[in-house]
Enzyme design. Structure first.
Site, PDB file in Angstrom:
ATOM      1  N   TYR A  17       0.737 -32.647  62.864  1.00  0.00           N
ATOM      2  CA  TYR A  17       1.368 -31.397  63.372  1.00  0.00           C
ATOM      3  C   TYR A  17       1.707 -30.545  61.958  1.00  0.00           C
ATOM      4  O   TYR A  17       1.729 -29.311  61.994  1.00  0.00           O
ATOM      5  CB  TYR A  17       2.650 -31.827  63.989  1.00  0.00           C
ATOM      6  N   SER A  34       6.770 -23.653  62.876  1.00  0.00           N
ATOM      7  CA  SER A  34       7.792 -24.586  62.928  1.00  0.00           C
ATOM      8  C   SER A  34       8.254 -25.019  61.337  1.00  0.00           C
ATOM      9  O   SER A  34       7.483 -24.544  60.434  1.00  0.00           O
ATOM     10  CB  SER A  34       7.200 -25.966  63.341  1.00  0.00           C
TER      11      SER A  34
END
Length: 260
Positions: free
Chosen positions: A157, A144
């Site tokens: 995250y 990501s």
């Protein structure tokens, strides 16, 4: 693109994790369309059954956070592909919550680390011998932009995906000189049916993530990039590809209401 390996009579083979929805599902479907033999894995059997019916891929229910489950994956891969495997595509993972560091939920952090880092590690460790044996191997990580750009509320995250990114970087160095590519695809804003809903736990909140963005990325957009990376001539290695919608300049910088 016709998927053939070193032998013209042998189709390329892949294991795709996280294949029950989103990028994983789109990637499994795209690789089958490209001519690959695909073993698609995820936890939810009913979702996998629907994917198998639609595409003709092989499926197996697997929890990447469980050692025994990953061992069953390795055994099934050997049964299907004869001890050789051309690609492992790591999509399983996800985000849980938007807590700031001062209020961090340790259980959510642990869950994200288990899914995104240790899950990818388990599957890589189990399948790497078969990837090496293929003579044309790829280990592809879908991370990501959060692996590379911190943002408020993203720390858990960020940390998990940064860990996965470093796993990919270290593996690339360790495999240098072998016929195995290590590829990282780092998507930005992708609108899928589950990612933001799982992260936020509320459909209205999940929908607001994309407010004012006319064209966020789709799972199929990401599958296109993954397909290109895996089907490129094997001397071409896409070490790291960052892919975002036009409206997004950084993880926290999104043009809303601008018609893009």
């Amino acid at each position: 693109m016709n998927a053939t390996a070193t032998s013209p009579n042998r189709r390329l083979t892949a294991v795709v994790t996280g294949a029950s929805s989103g990028i994983g599902r789109a990637t499994a479907a795209r690789l089958v369309a490209d001519g690959w033999r695909v073993l698609a894995v995820a936890r939810r059997q009913e979702k996998l059954d629907a994917l198998a019916e639609e595409t003709g891929c092989e499926v197996l229910s697997v929890d990447v956070t469980d050692d025994d489950s990953v061992a069953r994956l390795a055994e099934r891969s050997r049964e299907l592909f004869g001890g050789e495997l051309n690609a492992v595509v790591h999509v399983a993972g996800g985000a849980l919550g938007v807590d700031q560091v001062a209020e961090a939920d340790l259980a959510k952090w642990q869950g994200m680390y288990d899914m995104n880092v240790l899950g990818a590690l388990r599957v890589t460790r189990a399948l790497l011998p078969a990837v090496r044996a293929s003579g044309r191997g790829d280990v592809l990580f879908v991370t990501s932009v959060a692996a590379h750009e911190a943002y408020p509320g993203g720390s858990g995250y960020n940390a998990a995906k940064a860990g996965e990114h470093m796993l990919a970087r270290a593996l690339r160095l360790e495999l240098n000189g072998e016929k195995v590519r290590v590829i990282e695809i780092a998507p930005g804003m992708v609108r899928t049916e589950e990612f933001s809903l799982t992260r936020l736990g509320d459909k209205d909140a999940a929908d607001k993530v994309y407010d004012g963005v006319e064209q966020p990325l789709t799972a199929e957009d990401c599958a296109d990039v993954i397909s290109y990376a895996l089907n490129a001539p094997h001397h071409v290695n896409l070490d790291l590809v960052t892919v975002r919608p036009l409206a997004q300049a950084a993880a926290h910088a999104v043009a809303r209401g601008k018609g893009v």
